[in-house]
Design an enzyme around this catalytic site. Structure first.
Site, PDB file in Angstrom:
ATOM      1  CB  THR A  62      -9.130  25.610  61.682  1.00 57.56           C
ATOM      2  OG1 THR A  62      -8.206  25.751  60.612  1.00 57.56           O
ATOM      3  CG2 THR A  62     -10.271  26.585  61.481  1.00 57.56           C
ATOM      4  CE  LYS A  66      -4.887  23.770  63.207  1.00 60.95           C
ATOM      5  NZ  LYS A  66      -4.240  22.836  62.284  1.00 60.95           N
ATOM      6  N   GLY A 130       4.463  26.278  62.911  1.00 58.18           N
ATOM      7  CA  GLY A 130       3.409  25.517  63.587  1.00 58.18           C
ATOM      8  C   GLY A 130       3.075  24.212  62.880  1.00 58.18           C
ATOM      9  CB  ALA A 131       2.312  23.412  59.360  1.00 56.14           C
TER      10      ALA A 131
HETATM   11  P1  ATR Z   1       2.556  27.584  59.876  1.00 56.63           P
HETATM   12  O1  ATR Z   1       1.669  27.486  61.077  1.00 56.63           O
HETATM   13  O2  ATR Z   1       1.831  27.529  58.539  1.00 56.63           O
HETATM   14  O3  ATR Z   1       3.701  26.631  59.935  1.00 56.63           O
HETATM   15  P2  ATR Z   1       4.356  29.672  60.633  1.00 56.63           P
HETATM   16  O4  ATR Z   1       4.443  29.128  62.008  1.00 56.63           O
HETATM   17  O5  ATR Z   1       4.306  31.142  60.433  1.00 56.63           O
HETATM   18  O6  ATR Z   1       3.107  29.096  59.879  1.00 56.63           O
HETATM   19  O7  ATR Z   1       5.590  29.063  59.779  1.00 56.63           O
HETATM   20  C1  ATR Z   1       5.773  29.360  58.429  1.00 56.63           C
HETATM   21  C2  ATR Z   1       6.884  28.475  57.864  1.00 56.63           C
HETATM   22  O8  ATR Z   1       7.040  28.761  56.466  1.00 56.63           O
HETATM   23  C3  ATR Z   1       8.251  28.747  58.502  1.00 56.63           C
HETATM   24  O9  ATR Z   1       9.018  27.567  58.474  1.00 56.63           O
HETATM   25  C4  ATR Z   1       8.809  29.805  57.533  1.00 56.63           C
HETATM   26  O10 ATR Z   1      10.211  29.909  57.550  1.00 56.63           O
HETATM   27  P3  ATR Z   1      10.937  30.928  58.592  1.00 56.63           P
HETATM   28  O11 ATR Z   1      10.870  30.237  59.927  1.00 56.63           O
HETATM   29  O12 ATR Z   1      12.305  31.094  58.090  1.00 56.63           O
HETATM   30  O13 ATR Z   1      10.119  32.190  58.570  1.00 56.63           O
HETATM   31  C5  ATR Z   1       8.353  29.233  56.221  1.00 56.63           C
HETATM   32  N1  ATR Z   1       8.318  30.256  55.150  1.00 56.63           N
HETATM   33  C6  ATR Z   1       7.395  31.213  54.954  1.00 56.63           C
HETATM   34  N2  ATR Z   1       7.685  31.941  53.862  1.00 56.63           N
HETATM   35  C7  ATR Z   1       8.839  31.450  53.343  1.00 56.63           C
HETATM   36  C8  ATR Z   1       9.646  31.745  52.198  1.00 56.63           C
HETATM   37  N3  ATR Z   1       9.341  32.735  51.362  1.00 56.63           N
HETATM   38  N4  ATR Z   1      10.767  30.996  51.990  1.00 56.63           N
HETATM   39  C9  ATR Z   1      11.090  29.976  52.815  1.00 56.63           C
HETATM   40  N5  ATR Z   1      10.357  29.634  53.921  1.00 56.63           N
HETATM   41  C10 ATR Z   1       9.244  30.340  54.182  1.00 56.63           C
END
Ligand code: ATR
Length: 279
Positions: A62, A66, A130-131
Site C-alpha cells: 500500500t 506501489k 496513481g489511483a
Molecule cells: P493518487 O495516487 O491518490 O492518485 P496522486 O498521484 O498525487 O495521488 O494524484 C492526485 C490526483 O488528485 C491528481 O489527479 C490531482 O490533480 P493534479 O494532477 O492536477 O494535481 C488530483 N487533485 C489533488 N488535489 C486536487 C484539487 N484540490 N483539485 C483538483 N484535483 C486535485
C-alpha cells in the site's frame, strides 16, 4: 509451517487488510498468517527482503510503495504494467511476481455488487494520478461508449490517455471541457476526498440514473458525493466494496480460492460507520 503473508506500507496501522484477510481465511478454511509491516520510507527493498528471507509467501503493498513494488518486480501482469504500480506480490524462489488488483476490484464492485453494466456507457474518470492510472485499462476492457479522463492539470490527463492510444473510445481534458456533457458513471480517483476538498466539476454532468463512485471508503459525505447529490444523483457509492474486492483478488492469486465478499463488505461497512460515529 503456516504460509505467511503481510501488508506493507507507511503508515500501516489504519490498514483494513489484516481484518479482511482474516475473514477470508476463516471463511475458506485456509490457515494463513497475515501480518502488517511498517516499512521505513527509504527502506522498502530491505523490508521485503527480510520478509522473503523469513519465508514470506506474498505481500499486499500500500501507499506509498506501489511504484517501488512495480520497479522491483521481476515479472509483471498486463494490469501491473499499465498501472505502473503493484499492490500484490507473490514470491517464488528468486522471482517476484507483481500484480495490481485495484482495477479488477473496482470493476467487480461496480458490475457485480452494484449491478451496473459499464459496457456502452459514458464514463467520466476524475483524476490522472496513481489511483486513476490503475483503473483505466480495466475500464476500457469493459467497452464503454466513451471514457473521458478529466484532470485539474490538463497535460497529465492527456499523457494518461496517450498510454492507451490503441483504444479509440478515450478522450482527455480538464473539468471545463466536460461542460454540457452528461455521464452514466462518474468516478472520483483524485485525492480530494482525503483532504475534504471539492472538485471544480461543472453542473449538469449527472443524471438521476448515473452511478457516482468515490474511490475513498468510509465516508458517504465527501464534497464530491455531496455535490452529486445536490445535482440530483441518487445512486452513490464509496470505495468500500472495491477495497474488499481487490483483497479478494489478491487472496485468489495467493491461494487459488475466491472468497465470498458480500458478508465481509457488510461487516466492514458497519465497522467503519461505528468508527466514524465514535470519532
Ligand atoms: P493518487 O495516487 O491518490 O492518485 P496522486 O498521484 O498525487 O495521488 O494524484 C492526485 C490526483 O488528485 C491528481 O489527479 C490531482 O490533480 P493534479 O494532477 O492536477 O494535481 C488530483 N487533485 C489533488 N488535489 C486536487 C484539487 N484540490 N483539485 C483538483 N484535483 C486535485
Amino acid at each position: 509451517m503456516i504460509d505467511t503473508y503481510a501488508v506493507i506500507g507507511n503508515p500501516i496501522s489504519h490498514s483494513k487488510s489484516p481484518l479482511i484477510h482474516s475473514e477470508f481465511s476463516k471463511q475458506t478454511q485456509q490457515h494463513i498468517r497475515y501480518e502488517t509491516i511498517l516499512s521505513p520510507l527509504n527502506g522498502f527493498t530491505t523490508a521485503i527482503e527480510i520478509f522473503r528471507q523469513g519465508g514470506g509467501k506474498g505481500l499486499n503493498v500500500t501507499l506509498p510503495f506501489k511504484v517501488e513494488a512495480y520497479k522491483i518486480s521481476t515479472q509483471l501482469t498486463e494490469q501491473a504494467s499499465s498501472s505502473h504500480a503493484v499492490n500484490t506480490i507473490v514470491f517464488d524462489g528468486d522471482k517476484i511476481y507483481g500484480d495490481n488488483t485495484d482495477g479488477t476490484g473496482l470493476i467487480r464492485d461496480i458490475t457485480v455488487n452494484l449491478r451496473f453494466a459499464i459496457t456502452a456507457k459514458r464514463v467520466l474518470l476524475c483524476g490522472a494520478g496513481g489511483a486513476a492510472r490503475g483503473i483505466v485499462l480495466p475500464l476500457l476492457k469493459q467497452n464503454p461508449l466513451i471514457l473521458t479522463i478529466s484532470n485539474r492539470t490538463t497535460q497529465k490527463a492527456h499523457e494518461l490517455r496517450k498510454q492507451f492510444s490503441s483504444y479509440k473510445n478515450i478522450e482527455s481534458g480538464n473539468y471545463k471541457d466536460i461542460l454540457g456533457k452528461e455521464f452514466d458513471l462518474i468516478i472520483n480517483a483524485t485525492s480530494t476526498s482525503l483532504i475534504n476538498k471539492s472538485l471544480p466539476l461543472p453542473q449538469g454532468i449527472f443524471s438521476a440514473k448515473s452511478l457516482v463512485y468515490d474511490l475513498m471508503y468510509g465516508n458517504m459525505n465527501t464534497p464530491f458525493l455531496q455535490f452529486a447529490r445536490k445535482e440530483g444523483a441518487t445512486h452513490l457509492s464509496d470505495g468500500i466494496g472495491m477495497l474488499v474486492e481487490q483483497a479478494a483478488e489478491s487472496f485468489f492469486i495467493w491461494r487459488g480460492i475466491r472468497p465470498e465478499t458480500k458478508p465481509v463488505i457488510k461487516m466492514l461497512r458497519k465497522k467503519t460507520q461505528n468508527d466514524m460515529r465514535n470519532k
